[in-house]
Design a protein around this motif. Sequence first.
Motif, short mmCIF file in Angstrom:
data_model
loop_
_atom_site.label_atom_id
_atom_site.label_comp_id
_atom_site.label_asym_id
_atom_site.label_seq_id
_atom_site.Cartn_x
_atom_site.Cartn_y
_atom_site.Cartn_z
N THR A 38 0.82 -1.22 0.00
CA THR A 38 0.00 0.00 0.00
C THR A 38 0.85 1.26 0.00
OG1 THR A 38 -1.72 -1.20 1.21
CG2 THR A 38 -1.86 1.21 1.20
N ARG A 248 -7.20 4.46 4.62
CA ARG A 248 -7.81 5.37 3.66
C ARG A 248 -9.15 5.94 4.09
NH1 ARG A 248 -5.83 2.22 -1.86
NH2 ARG A 248 -3.61 2.69 -1.51
N GLU A 249 -9.86 5.24 4.98
CA GLU A 249 -11.15 5.79 5.42
C GLU A 249 -11.08 6.37 6.83
OE1 GLU A 249 -14.79 3.98 4.72
OE2 GLU A 249 -14.37 3.49 2.63
#
Length: 404
Positions: A38, A248-249
């Motif tokens: 990632t 990411r959230e």
Amino acid sequence: MPTWGLLRKPDFRAFWTADLLSQFGTRVAFLGVPLLATTTLNATATQVALLRALESSAYLVLGLQAGAWCDRLQARPVLILADLGRAVLIASVPVCAVFGVLTLWQLFAVVLLTGLLTVFFDVAHQTYLPRLVDRGELLEGNAKLQTNMSVAAIAAPTASGFLVQLLGAPAALGATALGYLSSAGWLSRIRAREARPVVEKRKLRREIGEGLRAVFRHPVLRALALSGASISAFQSVHIASSVVFLIREIGLDAGAVGLLGTLGLTGALAGAVSARRLASALGHARALWLMTLLLGLAYLFYPLTGPGWGLVCWSVAGFGTAFGVIVVNVLQLTYQQLTCPDDLLGRVNATMRFLSLGMVPVGSAGAAVLAPLIGLRATLWTAAVGVLASATWLFFSPLRTRRN
């Protein structure tokens, strides 16, 4: 029984130390690989999910064959060779990163080949313990080995997260390679002579069939296998989505993801310490299906996670699921080892792991499809409800009406 128990025996102590080092290395890679993909290689959520699928796809290819082969072989040499092979493969990642030639395709290949060796290591590991200790010591031996998993589950995420943050993601995988190499060294120190299995020369397909029949004709083993396969599929949906969801959230960095995992996984240590007491207080059978139900209920807290105080939900879920997984593992594995004859144990272990871990690529591939379609949070809800529903296999099995 004294606290040290089996650890007073040098051979079991060497086996236990090797297991601890191997578990720690595996756990560091468990978080380090998706973080590397990632943060360093800019992999998408779908690509991270595919990494998870490749990691366990070896069970679909070799899971049943490995059980038959391990019943024919001495287990300790298989463990040592698997550790050495995994060390070399994982070490190639930081080496290539130093020279600037690391690619996502190489990471895919390393994960796949490491998974093939892990199939043989896992089956031989479960088969070796009954050859090393007396049958009356199996519950204690499994509990101590699961304690290793608990300690690794608690310490490795934080170590992996901060190694990635301070030294870069490849450094975390260097620690994994060192763990496998050290594990092989400790296994080589075991002095107990392992008898060479006496087996007839038969077709591999026939031997695999015997293992499958031993599981599916036994009402409890069949329920455990189907429940494990269902849980594994939905757990894999969760695992393939969780790191991307938190980064990411929720907006966490690599160090925070590792620390959050450690806070939740303290339940693993509590589970390892409590497994024998729960089996004694509730009964082996009753504890097994109740802990499977607890595991499903704990998963419902994961998708409730939010920023700030909302992270408490993730820690509660992590504690509950880790506690449930460890207790279920100890009780189920001990039951398998006590129930199965020695000449079938490798194949039964392999069949159970084939059905369970063979569903990991299915769940990971499902996450790769679901995440872009319904979103990461909805994917976590799907995983949670699926794990909870998996407890019905045990609830409607003979376990529900028995204490032991």
